[in-house]
Design a protein around this motif. Structure first.
Motif, PDB file in Angstrom:
ATOM      1  N   LYS A 153       0.774  -1.203  -0.031  1.00  0.00           N
ATOM      2  CA  LYS A 153      -0.098   0.020  -0.082  1.00  0.00           C
ATOM      3  C   LYS A 153       0.993   1.285   0.088  1.00  0.00           C
ATOM      4  O   LYS A 153       2.106   1.256   0.400  1.00  0.00           O
ATOM      5  CB  LYS A 153      -1.090  -0.056   1.335  1.00  0.00           C
ATOM      6  N   THR A 154       0.168   2.327  -0.441  1.00  0.00           N
ATOM      7  CA  THR A 154       0.944   3.576  -0.324  1.00  0.00           C
ATOM      8  C   THR A 154       0.433   4.705   0.730  1.00  0.00           C
ATOM      9  O   THR A 154       1.168   5.354   1.181  1.00  0.00           O
ATOM     10  CB  THR A 154       0.814   4.327  -1.852  1.00  0.00           C
ATOM     11  N   ILE A 155      -0.701   4.188   1.204  1.00  0.00           N
ATOM     12  CA  ILE A 155      -1.170   5.123   2.414  1.00  0.00           C
ATOM     13  C   ILE A 155      -1.960   4.212   3.119  1.00  0.00           C
ATOM     14  O   ILE A 155      -2.446   3.148   2.727  1.00  0.00           O
ATOM     15  CB  ILE A 155      -2.215   6.167   1.867  1.00  0.00           C
ATOM     16  N   ALA A 156      -1.656   4.270   4.439  1.00  0.00           N
ATOM     17  CA  ALA A 156      -2.439   3.671   5.736  1.00  0.00           C
ATOM     18  C   ALA A 156      -3.369   4.867   6.385  1.00  0.00           C
ATOM     19  O   ALA A 156      -2.619   5.424   6.951  1.00  0.00           O
ATOM     20  CB  ALA A 156      -1.643   2.676   6.499  1.00  0.00           C
ATOM     21  N   VAL A 157      -4.574   4.406   6.500  1.00  0.00           N
ATOM     22  CA  VAL A 157      -5.401   5.406   7.278  1.00  0.00           C
ATOM     23  C   VAL A 157      -5.588   4.584   8.579  1.00  0.00           C
ATOM     24  O   VAL A 157      -6.295   3.452   8.491  1.00  0.00           O
ATOM     25  CB  VAL A 157      -6.623   5.703   6.529  1.00  0.00           C
ATOM     26  N   ILE A 158      -5.229   5.117   9.783  1.00  0.00           N
ATOM     27  CA  ILE A 158      -5.429   4.583  11.060  1.00  0.00           C
ATOM     28  C   ILE A 158      -6.774   5.290  11.738  1.00  0.00           C
ATOM     29  O   ILE A 158      -6.908   6.285  11.753  1.00  0.00           O
ATOM     30  CB  ILE A 158      -4.332   4.833  11.854  1.00  0.00           C
ATOM     31  N   ALA A 159      -8.057   4.562  11.552  1.00  0.00           N
ATOM     32  CA  ALA A 159      -9.175   4.926  12.039  1.00  0.00           C
ATOM     33  C   ALA A 159      -9.690   4.137  13.193  1.00  0.00           C
ATOM     34  O   ALA A 159     -10.905   3.880  13.225  1.00  0.00           O
ATOM     35  CB  ALA A 159     -10.251   4.955  10.939  1.00  0.00           C
ATOM     36  N   VAL A 160      -8.815   3.825  14.268  1.00  0.00           N
ATOM     37  CA  VAL A 160      -9.224   3.266  15.439  1.00  0.00           C
ATOM     38  C   VAL A 160      -9.207   4.036  16.587  1.00  0.00           C
ATOM     39  O   VAL A 160      -8.998   5.450  16.495  1.00  0.00           O
ATOM     40  CB  VAL A 160      -7.979   2.214  15.750  1.00  0.00           C
ATOM     41  N   LYS A 161      -9.701   3.835  17.764  1.00  0.00           N
ATOM     42  CA  LYS A 161      -9.748   4.541  19.026  1.00  0.00           C
ATOM     43  C   LYS A 161      -8.416   4.814  19.281  1.00  0.00           C
ATOM     44  O   LYS A 161      -7.534   4.111  19.168  1.00  0.00           O
ATOM     45  CB  LYS A 161     -10.607   3.747  20.159  1.00  0.00           C
ATOM     46  N   PRO A 162      -8.466   6.300  19.963  1.00  0.00           N
ATOM     47  CA  PRO A 162      -7.072   6.668  20.395  1.00  0.00           C
ATOM     48  C   PRO A 162      -6.153   5.372  21.049  1.00  0.00           C
ATOM     49  O   PRO A 162      -4.723   5.389  20.832  1.00  0.00           O
ATOM     50  CB  PRO A 162      -7.148   7.735  21.118  1.00  0.00           C
ATOM     51  N   LEU A 163      -6.720   4.735  22.194  1.00  0.00           N
ATOM     52  CA  LEU A 163      -5.759   3.829  22.784  1.00  0.00           C
ATOM     53  C   LEU A 163      -5.225   2.863  22.104  1.00  0.00           C
ATOM     54  O   LEU A 163      -4.428   1.994  22.524  1.00  0.00           O
ATOM     55  CB  LEU A 163      -6.635   3.323  24.086  1.00  0.00           C
ATOM     56  N   ALA A 164      -5.833   2.338  20.722  1.00  0.00           N
ATOM     57  CA  ALA A 164      -5.479   1.324  19.985  1.00  0.00           C
ATOM     58  C   ALA A 164      -4.484   1.713  18.952  1.00  0.00           C
ATOM     59  O   ALA A 164      -3.882   0.920  18.213  1.00  0.00           O
ATOM     60  CB  ALA A 164      -6.650   0.729  19.400  1.00  0.00           C
TER      61      ALA A 164
END
Length: 200
Positions: free
Chosen positions: A68-79
């Motif tokens: 991949k060229t981009i990873a979007v991290i859309a999890v809760k802050p603690l994760a």
């Protein structure tokens, strides 16, 4: 380096409201289904998105970010930290010009980058729940102007997007863009209650 959104290959880690909205937006903008891979703890959510949009799913974060060229991290802050550690383990398998963007609130880039190799670009973005309607206003802070442009194209798939010059400006974006709609809903609710009490 990708010069337009349809040239990116994107992993979305976490498919809550924001992650799911990004999937919808990317497909609506013409990003190919095979260029999008998702991962989430909820199997039924994954199954629904795969069925609706024809995208790919992965069993692990490392598998999701492969090539991949981009990873979007859309999890809760603690994760977020745990996700970044898994991405670090997959370093050798990611695509060229790979970058990570977190949409989780809090967590300055300086802290989050501790979990990643130094050659991976990092950014933060603050969309809001209007993304579910394609009407988000997303603030972006990136380590380079080039990455900021790439991410602006990505987040324009869920509404308007703009780049801030200082990371601290994202706190203002969060306060206004994230909390602001809630105050408007409260005002609308008061209008409705007043109308009902007046016999309308």
């Amino acid at each position: 380096m990708a010069t337009k959104l349809t040239e990116e290959t994107i992993a979305i880690v976490g498919c809550g409201r924001i992650g799911s909205a990004i999937v919808r937006g990317l497909r609506a903008r013409g990003v190919a289904p095979e260029a999008i891979t998702i991962i989430d703890r909820n199997p039924s959510k994954i199954a629904q998105l795969v069925a609706d949009f024809g995208i790919q799913s992965a069993p692990t974060v490392a598998d999701a970010v492969k090539d991949k060229t981009i990873a979007v991290i859309a999890v809760k802050p603690l994760a977020v930290a745990a996700v970044l550690q898994e991405i670090a383990q997959a370093k050798a398998r990611v695509g060229r010009d790979f970058a990570v963007v977190s949409v989780a609130s809090g967590g300055p880039i300086a802290d989050l980058k501790k979990f990643l190799p130094g050659n991976i670009s990092f950014a933060r973005a603050m969309p809001n729940l209007a993304a579910t309607l394609g009407a988000s206003v997303t603030g972006i802070y990136a380590e380079s102007e080039t990455l900021a442009v790439r991410l602006r194209y990505l987040f324009e798939s869920i509404g308007a997007a703009f780049v801030v010059e200082r990371e601290s400006d994202l706190d203002v974006v969060t306060a206004i863009g994230g909390s602001g709609p809630g105050y408007l809903f409260l005002l609308a609710e008061a209008f409705i209650e007043g109308a009902v009490e007046s016999g309308l």
